[in-house]
Write an enzyme that holds these catalytic residues in place. Structure first.
Site, mmCIF file in Angstrom:
data_model
loop_
_atom_site.group_PDB
_atom_site.id
_atom_site.type_symbol
_atom_site.label_atom_id
_atom_site.label_comp_id
_atom_site.label_asym_id
_atom_site.label_seq_id
_atom_site.Cartn_x
_atom_site.Cartn_y
_atom_site.Cartn_z
ATOM 1 N N LYS A 276 -8.169 -23.004 -34.874
ATOM 2 C CA LYS A 276 -8.068 -24.224 -35.671
ATOM 3 C C LYS A 276 -7.304 -23.932 -36.954
ATOM 4 C CE LYS A 276 -12.453 -26.440 -34.408
ATOM 5 N NZ LYS A 276 -11.878 -27.637 -33.798
ATOM 6 N N ARG A 350 -17.517 -28.636 -24.136
ATOM 7 C CA ARG A 350 -17.702 -29.134 -22.760
ATOM 8 C C ARG A 350 -17.964 -27.975 -21.803
ATOM 9 N NH1 ARG A 350 -11.882 -31.903 -23.058
ATOM 10 N NH2 ARG A 350 -12.549 -31.937 -25.230
HETATM 11 N N1 BES Z 1 -16.192 -29.026 -32.458
HETATM 12 C C1 BES Z 1 -14.950 -29.649 -32.181
HETATM 13 C C2 BES Z 1 -14.969 -31.156 -32.397
HETATM 14 C C3 BES Z 1 -15.161 -31.628 -33.815
HETATM 15 C C4 BES Z 1 -14.066 -31.928 -34.609
HETATM 16 C C5 BES Z 1 -16.411 -31.819 -34.320
HETATM 17 C C6 BES Z 1 -14.251 -32.400 -35.897
HETATM 18 C C7 BES Z 1 -16.595 -32.290 -35.614
HETATM 19 C C8 BES Z 1 -15.520 -32.574 -36.397
HETATM 20 C C9 BES Z 1 -14.570 -29.408 -30.723
HETATM 21 O O1 BES Z 1 -14.985 -28.195 -30.198
HETATM 22 C C10 BES Z 1 -13.076 -29.414 -30.670
HETATM 23 O O2 BES Z 1 -12.488 -28.558 -31.235
HETATM 24 N N2 BES Z 1 -12.514 -30.406 -29.987
HETATM 25 C C11 BES Z 1 -11.110 -30.540 -29.879
HETATM 26 C C12 BES Z 1 -10.794 -30.847 -28.443
HETATM 27 C C13 BES Z 1 -9.338 -30.756 -28.115
HETATM 28 C C14 BES Z 1 -8.875 -29.315 -28.194
HETATM 29 C C15 BES Z 1 -9.129 -31.288 -26.717
HETATM 30 C C16 BES Z 1 -10.677 -31.666 -30.798
HETATM 31 O O3 BES Z 1 -11.406 -32.654 -30.926
HETATM 32 O O4 BES Z 1 -9.621 -31.550 -31.410
HETATM 33 MN MN MN Z 2 -13.615 -26.620 -30.563
#
Ligand code: BES
Ligand code: MN
Ligand code: ZN
Length: 499
Positions: A276, A350
């Site tokens: 990230k 997931r």
């Molecule tokens: N934990 C994150 C989602 C999230 C984002 C929670 C902001 C709280 C605040 C999750 O694991 C994630 O990174 N999701 C990605 C999915 C994508 C790579 C398909 C996302 O939402 O960007």
């Molecule tokens: Mn994630």
């Protein structure tokens, strides 16, 4: 703060809180306080233009003749319209006001001239619940406690004055258990990720056997034996062992199939090799908000001895980049036998839930499964912090949860699922891939989960917007708001107890 219940009487010191209905109507104790003060209260209300409207206050310091040295008059509008939720929020709002005062003692007189919607003792208990939720604080890492600016916590002793105080105390017990569950969930979300890693989370869950829960914790060896490669692979980059914790509360009839709650417990989500960006990454300590809710809920059910059989299952992992971490392009096996192409290691929630959901339905044959996960940033874009996203294969369960949302204030909004979305996660190399592209990101994540639920009635709650960085309101001032504990407790209480 200690919350007590006592018979109405003018207190000898501290702050006295009085409720005033629409038209600035005062009830019995308030009238005698006004008389004892030589009409100071009614004069203050008049000069403030106070009409008893909801969320209006008159604060009168330095009152004489009453015993209390300060009187806070709180407008409640139409007393007959106050729901349980409204009373909790009222309790929270009063507690917020009291926190600004220096005194250590306060008493709230619960009385009204018109008939309440619920019994006065239940109303008193709801006030207490709102006060407890509002005055939560998380300060184990502050070396200077209670500095002058930080008065949160308010009076040490708070008494709710109500005619049937014994009954109110009794009604408060289960509500207090629920508040404890909310506080536990908040603590878990607020804890920093160096402290609350998967092993520590599991250790804290084991400690809940004190509340009557039966706890089992599986480590990586046991999970590998069960074929949970999908879950275990998420933690490959971490120094900490991944865990699956199982909490059981068997308070219902023997023949009752259990209800099941499953939580995403990523104690820190760096994104893994699909790292990230740095800004705001610290918030990803809250990526276990779903697991925190399940844990708080299970504690609440046990502590209030709910007449239900309930299972709580949380997948605890840390998603880190490392030489051993999984790569984009890896193909992993799930416990279900379906294979997954991991195209983005940041879509890890997931993967954790896939094995946790499969395990839950195979082992426990539940009446339903509700999972909670801080699953997608996209749900925040769609719904903000106002609602959690709800995805489901069951209209009945969806409607029950929506209704529980209205009565608790933890609201959900149903989002679509369907075959066309499901196709978006088909993979060229495996049975499915773990991302579906830019569009409908929250739904493709939910479609992925649905491939692991068979035909068990199931609801997925995407709590990315509600479980962390929670909206502040009268009953929550915490970053980790403990969202969902009250909601799911209400669902259980409304439909599944003793049946
Ligand atoms: N934990 C994150 C989602 C999230 C984002 C929670 C902001 C709280 C605040 C999750 O694991 C994630 O990174 N999701 C990605 C999915 C994508 C790579 C398909 C996302 O939402 O960007
Ligand atoms: Mn994630
Ligand atoms: Zn995540």
């Amino acid at each position: 703060m200690k919350i007590k219940f006592a018979r109405p009487a003018l207190p000898r010191r501290g702050t006295l809180v009085l409720l005033a209905e629409k038209g600035a109507k005062l009830a019995k104790l308030a009238h005698s306080a006004d008389a004892a003060s030589g009409d100071q209260l009614s004069r203050a209300m008049k000069s403030a233009g106070f009409e008893g409207k909801k969320d209006t206050f008159v604060d009168i310091p330095g009152v004489s003749g009453v015993g209390a040295d300060r009187v806070l008059i709180v407008g409640i509008g139409e007393a007959g319209e106050l729901t349980e939720k409204a009373l909790e929020f009222l309790g929270g709002a009063i507690a917020g006001r009291l926190q600004a005062h220096k005194g250590t003692e306060a008493a709230i007189a619960l009385e009204s001239t018109s008939k309440l919607k619920i019994s006065e003792s239940d109303a008193a208990a709801r006030l207490g619940s709102g006060i407890s939720l509002r005055t939560y604080r998380f300060d184990p890492y502050k070396s200077k406690k209670n500095d002058a600016k930080d008065q949160a916590g308010g009076p040490q002793n708070l008494t709710i004055l109500t005619a049937d105080h014994l009954k109110a105390r009794k009604s408060f017990e289960p509500l207090n258990a629920i508040a404890e569950g909310v506080h536990l969930a908040r603590d878990l979300v607020n804890e920093p990720p160096n402290i609350l890693h998967p092993e520590e989370f599991a250790r804290r869950i084991k400690g809940l056997s004190k509340s009557g829960l039966k706890i089992e914790v599986l480590g990586e060896a046991q999970m590998n034996k069960l074929g949970m490669e999908t879950l275990v692979a998420v933690g490959h980059g971490s120094e900490r062992e991944s865990k699956l914790a199982i909490m059981k509360w068997m308070g219902g009839p023997k023949s009752q199939k259990p209800v099941a709650f499953v939580g995403k417990g990523v104690t820190f989500d760096t994104g893994g090799i699909s790292l990230k960006p740095g800004a705001g990454m610290g918030d990803m300590k809250g990526d276990m908000g779903g697991a925190a809710c399940v844990t708080g809920l299970m504690h609440a059910l046990a502590a209030r001895k709910a007449k239900v059989n309930a299972i709580g299952i949380v997948g605890l992992v840390e998603n880190m980049p490392d030489g051993r971490a999984q790569r984009p392009g890896d193909i992993v096996n799930s416990m279900s036998g379906q294979t997954i192409e991991v195209l983005n290691t940041d879509a890890e929630g997931r993967l954790v839930l896939a094995d946790a959901l499969w395990y839950t339905q195979k082992r426990f044959k539940p009446q339903f499964m509700v999972d909670l996960a801080t699953l997608t940033g996209a749900i925040l874009i769609a719904l903000g912090k106002e609602h959690a996203g709800l995805f489901s294969n069951s209209d009945e369960l969806s409607e029950r949860i929506s209704a529980a949302g209205h009565s608790t204030g933890e609201t959900v909004w149903r989002m679509p699922l369907g075959a066309a979305y499901d196709k978006m996660i088909d993979s060229d190399f495996a049975d499915m891939k773990n991302i579906g592209g830019r569009e409908a990101g929250s739904t493709t994540a939910a479609q992925f989960l649905q491939r692991f639920v068979n035909d068990v009635p199931w609801v997925h709650l995407d709590v990315a917007g509600t479980a962390m960085g929670s909206k502040k309101n009268a009953i929550n001032q915490s970053w980790g708001g403990g969202w969902g504990v009250r909601l799911l407790n209400q669902l259980v209480a409304d439909h599944y107890e003793g049946k």
